[in-house]
Each structure stands twice: as C-alpha cells, then as structure tokens.
Design an enzyme around this catalytic site. Structure first.
Site, PDB file in Angstrom:
ATOM      1  N   ASP A 130       0.861  -1.191   0.000  1.00 58.93           N
ATOM      2  CA  ASP A 130       0.000   0.000   0.000  1.00 58.93           C
ATOM      3  C   ASP A 130       0.899   1.244   0.000  1.00 58.93           C
ATOM      4  O   ASP A 130       1.698   1.439   0.925  1.00 58.93           O
ATOM      5  CB  ASP A 130      -0.869  -0.045   1.273  1.00 58.93           C
ATOM      6  CG  ASP A 130      -1.893   1.084   1.321  1.00 58.93           C
ATOM      7  OD1 ASP A 130      -1.640   2.146   0.718  1.00 58.93           O
ATOM      8  OD2 ASP A 130      -2.923   0.894   1.979  1.00 58.93           O
ATOM      9  N   TYR A 188      -9.981  16.738  -5.731  1.00 61.38           N
ATOM     10  CA  TYR A 188      -9.078  15.917  -6.548  1.00 61.38           C
ATOM     11  C   TYR A 188      -8.137  16.836  -7.318  1.00 61.38           C
ATOM     12  O   TYR A 188      -6.922  16.633  -7.338  1.00 61.38           O
ATOM     13  CB  TYR A 188      -9.900  15.042  -7.491  1.00 61.38           C
ATOM     14  CG  TYR A 188      -9.084  14.300  -8.523  1.00 61.38           C
ATOM     15  CD1 TYR A 188      -8.244  13.251  -8.153  1.00 61.38           C
ATOM     16  CD2 TYR A 188      -9.150  14.646  -9.873  1.00 61.38           C
ATOM     17  CE1 TYR A 188      -7.496  12.571  -9.097  1.00 61.38           C
ATOM     18  CE2 TYR A 188      -8.413  13.967 -10.832  1.00 61.38           C
ATOM     19  CZ  TYR A 188      -7.589  12.929 -10.436  1.00 61.38           C
ATOM     20  OH  TYR A 188      -6.844  12.256 -11.381  1.00 61.38           O
TER      21      TYR A 188
HETATM   22  N1  LIG Z   1      -8.233   7.489 -15.777  1.00 59.62           N
HETATM   23  C1  LIG Z   1      -8.303   8.798 -15.899  1.00 59.62           C
HETATM   24  O1  LIG Z   1      -9.231   9.331 -16.528  1.00 59.62           O
HETATM   25  C2  LIG Z   1      -7.213   9.666 -15.331  1.00 59.62           C
HETATM   26  C3  LIG Z   1      -7.110  10.971 -15.820  1.00 59.62           C
HETATM   27  C4  LIG Z   1      -6.121  11.804 -15.316  1.00 59.62           C
HETATM   28  C5  LIG Z   1      -5.247  11.335 -14.355  1.00 59.62           C
HETATM   29  N2  LIG Z   1      -5.374  10.064 -13.880  1.00 59.62           N
HETATM   30  C6  LIG Z   1      -4.431   9.634 -12.839  1.00 59.62           C
HETATM   31  O2  LIG Z   1      -3.726   8.508 -13.327  1.00 59.62           O
HETATM   32  C7  LIG Z   1      -3.344   7.675 -12.246  1.00 59.62           C
HETATM   33  C8  LIG Z   1      -3.725   6.253 -12.549  1.00 59.62           C
HETATM   34  O3  LIG Z   1      -5.138   6.203 -12.744  1.00 59.62           O
HETATM   35  P1  LIG Z   1      -5.823   4.986 -13.518  1.00 59.62           P
HETATM   36  O4  LIG Z   1      -6.743   5.558 -14.519  1.00 59.62           O
HETATM   37  O5  LIG Z   1      -4.806   3.997 -13.919  1.00 59.62           O
HETATM   38  O6  LIG Z   1      -6.713   4.411 -12.313  1.00 59.62           O
HETATM   39  P2  LIG Z   1      -7.100   2.903 -11.935  1.00 59.62           P
HETATM   40  O7  LIG Z   1      -7.333   2.112 -13.164  1.00 59.62           O
HETATM   41  O8  LIG Z   1      -8.161   3.034 -10.908  1.00 59.62           O
HETATM   42  O9  LIG Z   1      -5.752   2.352 -11.248  1.00 59.62           O
HETATM   43  C9  LIG Z   1      -5.322   2.852 -10.024  1.00 59.62           C
HETATM   44  C10 LIG Z   1      -4.093   2.080  -9.603  1.00 59.62           C
HETATM   45  O10 LIG Z   1      -3.651   2.592  -8.339  1.00 59.62           O
HETATM   46  C11 LIG Z   1      -3.490   1.492  -7.441  1.00 59.62           C
HETATM   47  N3  LIG Z   1      -3.727   1.915  -6.076  1.00 59.62           N
HETATM   48  C12 LIG Z   1      -4.829   2.503  -5.549  1.00 59.62           C
HETATM   49  N4  LIG Z   1      -4.678   2.705  -4.245  1.00 59.62           N
HETATM   50  C13 LIG Z   1      -3.449   2.236  -3.925  1.00 59.62           C
HETATM   51  C14 LIG Z   1      -2.704   2.160  -2.724  1.00 59.62           C
HETATM   52  N5  LIG Z   1      -3.198   2.616  -1.556  1.00 59.62           N
HETATM   53  N6  LIG Z   1      -1.457   1.617  -2.756  1.00 59.62           N
HETATM   54  C15 LIG Z   1      -0.947   1.150  -3.919  1.00 59.62           C
HETATM   55  N7  LIG Z   1      -1.589   1.211  -5.087  1.00 59.62           N
HETATM   56  C16 LIG Z   1      -2.833   1.738  -5.084  1.00 59.62           C
HETATM   57  C17 LIG Z   1      -4.495   0.449  -7.903  1.00 59.62           C
HETATM   58  O11 LIG Z   1      -4.090  -0.870  -7.570  1.00 59.62           O
HETATM   59  P3  LIG Z   1      -4.596  -1.730  -6.318  1.00 59.62           P
HETATM   60  O12 LIG Z   1      -6.078  -1.539  -6.204  1.00 59.62           O
HETATM   61  O13 LIG Z   1      -4.182  -3.119  -6.704  1.00 59.62           O
HETATM   62  O14 LIG Z   1      -3.827  -1.214  -5.141  1.00 59.62           O
HETATM   63  C18 LIG Z   1      -4.354   0.601  -9.428  1.00 59.62           C
HETATM   64  O15 LIG Z   1      -3.246  -0.130  -9.887  1.00 59.62           O
HETATM   65  C19 LIG Z   1      -4.018   8.242 -10.994  1.00 59.62           C
HETATM   66  O16 LIG Z   1      -3.068   8.973 -10.257  1.00 59.62           O
HETATM   67  C20 LIG Z   1      -5.089   9.165 -11.554  1.00 59.62           C
HETATM   68  O17 LIG Z   1      -5.365  10.230 -10.690  1.00 59.62           O
HETATM   69  C21 LIG Z   1      -6.343   9.218 -14.359  1.00 59.62           C
END
Ligand SMILES: NC(=O)c1ccc[n+]([C@@H]2O[C@H](COP(=O)([O-])OP(=O)(O)OC[C@H]3O[C@@H](n4cnc5c(N)ncnc54)[C@H](OP(=O)(O)O)[C@@H]3O)[C@@H](O)[C@H]2O)c1
Length: 260
Positions: free
Chosen positions: A56, A148
């Site tokens: 985590d 956020y």
């Molecule tokens: N998708 C979008 O539209 C978007 C747009 C702009 C920016 N972002 C940013 O891009 C990044 C990745 O987002 P994503 O779209 O890939 O989201 P996602 O598909 O929800 O993936 C989130 C990842 O973070 C991990 N995670 C969450 N809590 C955690 C913790 N406490 N410790 C370790 N790992 C943790 C999750 O894995 P586990 O659950 O296995 O821990 C998962 O691998 C984020 O920072 C988000 O703010 C996303």
C-alpha cells in the site's frame, strides 16, 4: 533518458495507466518493479517478467519495502513512476475531511513518500527520473472534482520544485497530465462519481496505451510536462487566457450533467 536497460519502479501498476506503462517500458527494454495492493493483478501484469511488490503506497513500511526489494533485485532505481491515485467527486464545501485526507495520503503523500525513499539512491547513482501522474485537472480546476484537482495541483507543484532542486544531481522530474483515460478510475472514486454525461464524454479521451506511450516518450525527451491527448494544451491555454469564460463553461457542463 534512454529507457533500454533501466530499472523502473511503478506504483499503481496492477491496472490502468500503471499497468500500461509496465507493458510499454518492458517493450523498450526496461527492468520492472511493480507495486500495488492486488498481488494477483500484479502477477498478471508482470507475466513472469518483473518484480511484483504487493503493498500500500500510503503506508511508509510498504514504501520502504518496495524500494528495498527493487534495490535487492536490481541494485538501482533509475525511473520512478508514481501512478497510484484515486478521485473524489463531491462538493468541496461538504466532502468529509477523513475521505479527503485519505485521497491526499494516496495522491500526494504516497507519491512524496516514494520520492523521498528513491532520491537518496538516485543521487548516489548521479541520475534518475521521477514521473508523477497528475491530471489535466491539475492544470485546470474541475468543479465537484475540486479536491481531486487540488491534490493534483499540489503534485504538479511538487514536481516543478523537485526538478529545480535535483537538476544538479542529474535527476529529472516530469508531470503527466492526462485527460480522460479509459480505465476503471471512475469506478474506483473514493467518493461519488461524475454524471454519466460527463464521465462518458469523448472530450480529451485517450486509451491507457496511448497515455503510456506519451509517458515513455516524455521520459526519453526529458519533458517537463506531458499533456495527453496533446489537444489538452489548448484547453489549458484557453483557461489561462479566458479564465472567467472557462469557469462558466465548466460549471454549465457539470450542472447540465447533474440535471440529466
Ligand atoms: N483514468 C483517468 O481518466 C485519469 C485521468 C487523469 C489522471 N489520472 C491519474 O492517473 C493515475 C492512474 O489512474 P488509472 O486511470 O490507472 O486508475 P485505476 O485504473 O483506478 O488504477 C489505479 C491504480 O492505483 C493502485 N492503487 C490505488 N490505491 C493504492 C494504494 N493505496 N497503494 C498502492 N496502489 C494503489 C491500484 O491498484 P490496487 O487496487 O491493486 O492497489 C491501481 O493499480 C491516478 O493517479 C489518476 O489520478 C487518471
């Protein structure tokens, strides 16, 4: 920085953008260390070809364990990609503070904690690259995603400061600002969810693979900030030039979404 042969530690690597980065950096010849909480998903992403670290990112012991395990296996950390993160959709004036703090622990302090653990090693190596996955919401505040946005503004500011503080040590820091990426991010919000009309819109949407490619190219070019899709830069520029107009447009778009 040339990615071939480099050791890349990725948080949030079990799915979404982090998992796509794992695939893209592996293709370019990197050695991977993958961290997230879900071990089974990490194993799938690693596909027998990368160090799996179930932990985590909000826990200091787990951050230390992740960096130690990477050093034990590979002897160095060249690139840190802080991708772990989550959203929160609620009026800023109403959101429960404990949930807001949980988001900051993940989006800001988790990333900062990882950085503080890897930088001493990068300084000893006299080189490294820190990639912080922020958001277009870290460049233009999105209403109801206000908190956020604030966490991502903080991450962007941290990245800019680090770049100046660490340039002399040969360490580069880069922000990544994606628009909408087609991942399960919207389902993983710590609270609430944007209206379907907003969530499902195709404005500034990219696939995680495109986002990962933009990140890899950014690392290769020592970019300061990667905005993906690149059209997002026009949105950022419009907000700087016409902030009042963009405020009203964003408010209208989100209110219309709420009403429908
Ligand atoms: N998708 C979008 O539209 C978007 C747009 C702009 C920016 N972002 C940013 O891009 C990044 C990745 O987002 P994503 O779209 O890939 O989201 P996602 O598909 O929800 O993936 C989130 C990842 O973070 C991990 N995670 C969450 N809590 C955690 C913790 N406490 N410790 C370790 N790992 C943790 C999750 O894995 P586990 O659950 O296995 O821990 C998962 O691998 C984020 O920072 C988000 O703010 C996303």
């Amino acid at each position: 920085m040339d990615i071939q042969g480099k050791v890349v530690l990725i948080t949030g690597a079990s799915e979404g953008i982090g998992a796509a980065c794992a695939a893209r950096f592996r293709e370019r010849g990197a050695l991977l260390a993958l961290m997230a909480r879900n071990r089974a998903n990490l194993e799938r992403v690693a596909a027998g070809n990368g160090l799996v670290i179930a932990g985590d990112v909000t826990a200091d012991d787990d951050r230390r364990m992740a960096v130690d395990a990477t050093l034990d296996r590979h002897g160095r950390v060249d690139i840190l990609i802080n991708s772990a993160g989550a959203g929160l959709y609620a009026p800023a004036w109403q959101a429960p503070l404990d949930t807001v703090r949980r988001m900051y622990e993940l989006n800001f302090f988790g990333a900062l904690g990882m950085i503080q653990r890897v930088v001493p090693h990068m300084r000893r190596q006299a080189g490294g690259c820190i990639v912080n996955v922020s958001s277009i919401a870290g460049k233009v505040t999105l209403p109801w995603l206000t908190l956020y946005s604030a966490s991502k503004y903080a991450l962007g500011s941290l990245t800019d400061g680090l770049r100046m503080e660490l340039r002399g040590d040969g360490i580069h820091a880069m922000s990544v600002c994606p628009g909408y990426v087609s991942t399960k991010f919207q389902d993983h919000m710590l609270m609430g969810s944007p209206p379907a009309k907003v969530r499902d819109s195709n404005w500034f949407r990219v696939r995680p693979e495109e986002c990962a490619e933009a990140i890899a190219r950014g690392v290769e070019k020592n970019a300061r900030t990667v905005v993906t899709p690149r059209a997002g830069w026009a949105f950022v520029a419009l907000e700087r030039l016409f902030p009042g107009w963009i405020d009203r447009r964003l408010e209208a778009i989100y209110r219309r979404g709420l009403a429908s």
